[in-house]
Design an enzyme around this catalytic site. Sequence first.
Site, PDB file in Angstrom:
ATOM      1  CB  CYS A 172      17.437  52.710  -7.794  1.00  0.00           C
ATOM      2  SG  CYS A 172      17.404  53.573  -6.186  1.00  0.00           S
ATOM      3  CD  GLU A 185      10.583  51.448  -2.407  1.00  0.00           C
ATOM      4  OE1 GLU A 185      10.820  52.383  -3.189  1.00  0.00           O
ATOM      5  OE2 GLU A 185       9.671  51.870  -1.365  1.00  0.00           O
TER       6      GLU A 185
HETATM    7  P1  NAD Z   1      16.276  42.611 -10.773  1.00  0.00           P
HETATM    8  O1  NAD Z   1      14.903  43.019 -10.711  1.00  0.00           O
HETATM    9  O2  NAD Z   1      17.034  41.814 -11.739  1.00  0.00           O
HETATM   10  O3  NAD Z   1      16.576  41.525  -9.524  1.00  0.00           O
HETATM   11  C1  NAD Z   1      16.154  42.050  -8.303  1.00  0.00           C
HETATM   12  C2  NAD Z   1      15.949  40.756  -7.383  1.00  0.00           C
HETATM   13  O4  NAD Z   1      14.770  40.010  -7.725  1.00  0.00           O
HETATM   14  C3  NAD Z   1      16.937  39.883  -7.085  1.00  0.00           C
HETATM   15  O5  NAD Z   1      16.929  39.275  -5.966  1.00  0.00           O
HETATM   16  C4  NAD Z   1      16.852  38.476  -8.102  1.00  0.00           C
HETATM   17  O6  NAD Z   1      17.202  37.245  -7.785  1.00  0.00           O
HETATM   18  C5  NAD Z   1      15.107  38.574  -7.998  1.00  0.00           C
HETATM   19  N1  NAD Z   1      14.279  38.218  -9.296  1.00  0.00           N
HETATM   20  C6  NAD Z   1      14.986  38.040 -10.370  1.00  0.00           C
HETATM   21  N2  NAD Z   1      14.002  37.375 -11.189  1.00  0.00           N
HETATM   22  C7  NAD Z   1      12.677  37.288 -10.405  1.00  0.00           C
HETATM   23  C8  NAD Z   1      11.603  36.583 -10.687  1.00  0.00           C
HETATM   24  N3  NAD Z   1      11.142  36.431 -11.843  1.00  0.00           N
HETATM   25  N4  NAD Z   1      10.733  36.726  -9.467  1.00  0.00           N
HETATM   26  C9  NAD Z   1      11.085  36.861  -8.506  1.00  0.00           C
HETATM   27  N5  NAD Z   1      12.340  37.543  -8.286  1.00  0.00           N
HETATM   28  C10 NAD Z   1      13.017  37.776  -9.209  1.00  0.00           C
HETATM   29  O7  NAD Z   1      17.139  43.782 -10.374  1.00  0.00           O
HETATM   30  P2  NAD Z   1      18.703  44.289 -10.139  1.00  0.00           P
HETATM   31  O8  NAD Z   1      19.322  44.177 -11.318  1.00  0.00           O
HETATM   32  O9  NAD Z   1      18.970  43.435  -9.030  1.00  0.00           O
HETATM   33  O10 NAD Z   1      18.710  45.651  -9.546  1.00  0.00           O
HETATM   34  C11 NAD Z   1      18.685  46.740 -10.322  1.00  0.00           C
HETATM   35  C12 NAD Z   1      17.057  47.446 -10.506  1.00  0.00           C
HETATM   36  O11 NAD Z   1      16.654  47.704  -9.288  1.00  0.00           O
HETATM   37  C13 NAD Z   1      17.172  48.717 -11.429  1.00  0.00           C
HETATM   38  O12 NAD Z   1      16.057  48.838 -12.121  1.00  0.00           O
HETATM   39  C14 NAD Z   1      17.272  49.842 -10.382  1.00  0.00           C
HETATM   40  O13 NAD Z   1      16.741  51.160 -10.446  1.00  0.00           O
HETATM   41  C15 NAD Z   1      16.212  48.928  -9.261  1.00  0.00           C
HETATM   42  N6  NAD Z   1      16.422  49.427  -7.865  1.00  0.00           N
HETATM   43  C16 NAD Z   1      15.472  50.295  -7.552  1.00  0.00           C
HETATM   44  C17 NAD Z   1      15.477  50.780  -6.283  1.00  0.00           C
HETATM   45  C18 NAD Z   1      14.515  51.413  -5.455  1.00  0.00           C
HETATM   46  O14 NAD Z   1      14.776  51.677  -4.057  1.00  0.00           O
HETATM   47  N7  NAD Z   1      13.486  52.020  -6.081  1.00  0.00           N
HETATM   48  C19 NAD Z   1      16.721  50.221  -5.342  1.00  0.00           C
HETATM   49  C20 NAD Z   1      17.763  49.784  -6.046  1.00  0.00           C
HETATM   50  C21 NAD Z   1      17.556  49.148  -7.322  1.00  0.00           C
END
Ligand code: NAD
Length: 487
Positions: A265, A231
Amino acid sequence: MLPRMATANPLENGKHEDLDASDLPKILERLRAAQNKSGTPSYEKRIERLDKLLKGVMAHKDDFVRAINEDFGNRAKHETLVAEIFTTINTIKHTRAHLHEWMEVEPRPVSWLFAPARAEIVPQPLGVVGIIAPWNYPMQLALAPAAMALAAGNRVMIKPSELTPRTSETMAKVVKEMFADDEMVVVTGDAEMGAAFSKLPFDHLLFTGSTRVGKIVMKAAAENLVPVTLELGGKSPAIVSEDFPIDVAATRVMHGKCFNAGQTCIAPDYALVPRKQVDRFVDECKAAVAKMYPALKANPDYTSIVNEKHYARLKGYLDEAKAKDAKVIEINPAKEELPSEQHRLAPQLVVDPPKDLAVMQEEIFGPILPIVPYDSLDEAIAFVNDRPRPLALYMFAYDDDAVSKVVDRTVAGGVSVNETLMHFAQEDLPFGGVGPSGMGHYHAREGFETFSKKKPIFYQARLNSAGMLRPPYGKTIDFALRFLLGK
Ligand code: NAD
């Protein structure tokens, strides 16, 4: 050196201890061993788990509101109640109401050649589901997929975001209070913990977060051939057509843009507006913001940017736009000084920006709306199709032909017509992106199916004709083949 993480979910029941990434395999093993031992949980067991989750969320809703507010600096209470608490509860209740129907075994016909055998499809839990959640809706985006995974009969391991630590701790506490440590577990930690988590051999991994990290997670999961639901994010366009009342479009776009200060998002990322209506659209956006937020500085309804890093990122986008002479309009109805330590960023419009600006290249994820003028609907459609496939698309038009044209000729994760955000709230619609905005779905029956193996089963009849398929091949199969294949 692996990071040490505080967690409310101990390895041993009832004992609080720190975990580090090397503990994760043991937790997964514990969940898997319990699942193997218990087998497929009954309908009643799944309902019991959904009820526990519902009870935990309801009992701790004020704790979640407080924790999320503290994590954000200010998170509008009503936004938390609507987009975290209500949405999670609604998902649980909807899942609960439909679970019996979704669990039903589906008989499938067998060809007359195999009669009187029978066939059916049985939805079966996959086993242990991993969920990695982001910070922007830190509770809902962890617990709503968890509800669907539990409903499908799985055990669940959750890794919430490190950017909202109070919410993550609250979630860990609530889950520990309501669930056995071999049923559902929350492990807290940073990106390094996330990386270790995504390398675990889950039976399914649902990741919600950025497209950048989604790629890393998918690679890690591929090592174990763990199926993923991603997602992700992206730039979701709002197309305003000429026939639609411009004030209504501006109000709905700015609502979607300012809800959670644009940190959604599926927030409309930019607006495509007929060129001759751009000035009016700008005026109506200003009026809409002034009506929703007569003041910003002390307004509890206006959410802050989550932290200094994201605040600086958004400020950087604006600085770059101004440096390149783009028209940037701040909407600050009470003309207040907004102290940067509050991380409150006034809504901003960037009119007709050059396409190489970061606001036109990156997902904005904040209250900045680029307005892109267009001369024909074909041009607007081409603009969308020239860019990565968005998570959401918004079309404002009363003309059905214009709506059909845009919906048919663009590919997006989901669509709201004449509104923003609302398709997400429809419990009977699946939710998910496409291509760079994600893959797979949750919500609705599709969510249940994401976390289930639809197992096809063939039951041979006591009396059957399969013997003729075994050597030595004789006259019966020759006769049958002549009939089936012709001479
Ligand atoms: P992010 O990708 O930075 O982090 C998301 C999660 O991944 C966190 O728990 C983080 O600790 C973990 N993470 C970070 N690096 C990782 C790695 N190398 N391996 C595995 N896990 C890792 O995203 P964010 O800044 O928390 O959220 C914002 C983003 O999420 C935006 O791009 C937004 O559009 C997207 N988003 C999508 C949806 C959807 O339903 N499609 C919903 C909400 C947010």
